[in-house]
Design an enzyme around this catalytic site. Structure first.
Site, PDB file in Angstrom:
ATOM      1  N   CYS A   1      -8.337  -5.776  -9.991  1.00 59.86           N
ATOM      2  CA  CYS A   1      -7.964  -4.705 -10.911  1.00 59.86           C
ATOM      3  C   CYS A   1      -7.546  -3.510 -10.050  1.00 59.86           C
ATOM      4  CB  CYS A   1      -9.179  -4.386 -11.772  1.00 59.86           C
ATOM      5  SG  CYS A   1      -8.866  -3.311 -13.144  1.00 59.86           S
TER       6      CYS A   1
ATOM      7  N   CYS B   1       0.847  -1.187   0.000  1.00 59.36           N
ATOM      8  CA  CYS B   1       0.000   0.000   0.000  1.00 59.36           C
ATOM      9  C   CYS B   1       0.886   1.242   0.000  1.00 59.36           C
ATOM     10  CB  CYS B   1      -0.907  -0.006   1.230  1.00 59.36           C
ATOM     11  SG  CYS B   1      -1.945   1.460   1.349  1.00 59.36           S
TER      12      CYS B   1
END
Length: 175
Positions: free
Chosen positions: A162, A83
């Site tokens: 995605c 992240c």
């Protein structure tokens, strides 16, 4: 469309504490109790200082980068995708594949054990912002919007995560 709806019905949905999601891609639902307080308690101003404008737009305002524009779309290196906001490990390059959609695609999140995602760094949330249901993917640690998951991926998982490149930070494996 019917196939997508059937697939979404079988997925667990997470309930919300507190504040509503901002931006166009969220349904406003949040999970309960799984987020690290220190990472999610940053103010909007702190996130804006920490992130580039594009990173802020995608991860904090639930935006989407333009297809075929992301820096990791064609990345073939071995390593881990983290992240960009909190550095939590999210996806392994071993599960990355070319879906032809214009965004980096993964068949499963790092730490998945079959259909059990409890040991991963992601959460799924229902997103109805575009008028049809789809499943949003967020970081479990800091609530960053990462992208969406669809039930049209390769076997054995059948999933296509995605993910926006700008929401990720790639760390190559050490030789």
């Amino acid at each position: 469309m019917a196939r997508l709806l059937r697939a979404l019905r079988g997925l667990p949905l997470l309930q919300a504490p507190g504040r509503l999601a901002r931006g166009c891609a969220g349904s406003g639902s949040k999970d309960t109790g799984s987020l690290t307080k220190s990472k999610r308690s940053l103010s909007e101003a702190d996130w804006q200082k920490k992130l580039t404008p594009e990173q802020f737009y995608v991860t904090r305002e639930k935006g989407t980068e333009a297809p075929f524009s992301g820096m990791y779309l064609n990345n073939k290196e071995t390593g881990m995708y983290h992240c960009v906001c909190c550095d939590s490990p999210l996806f392994s390059s071993e599960k990355k594949y070319c879906s032809g959609t214009g965004w980096p695609s993964f068949s499963e999140a790092y730490g998945s054990k079959g259909s059990d995602e409890s040991h991963t760094g992601i959460l799924r949330r229902l997103d109805t912002s575009l008028g049809c249901p789809r499943m949003e993917v967020v970081c479990k640690q800091c609530e960053a919007h990462l992208g969406h998951v669809f039930p049209d991926g390769p076997k054995p998982t059948g999933q296509r995560f995605c993910i926006n490149s700008v929401a990720l930070k790639f760390k190559p494996s050490k030789p």
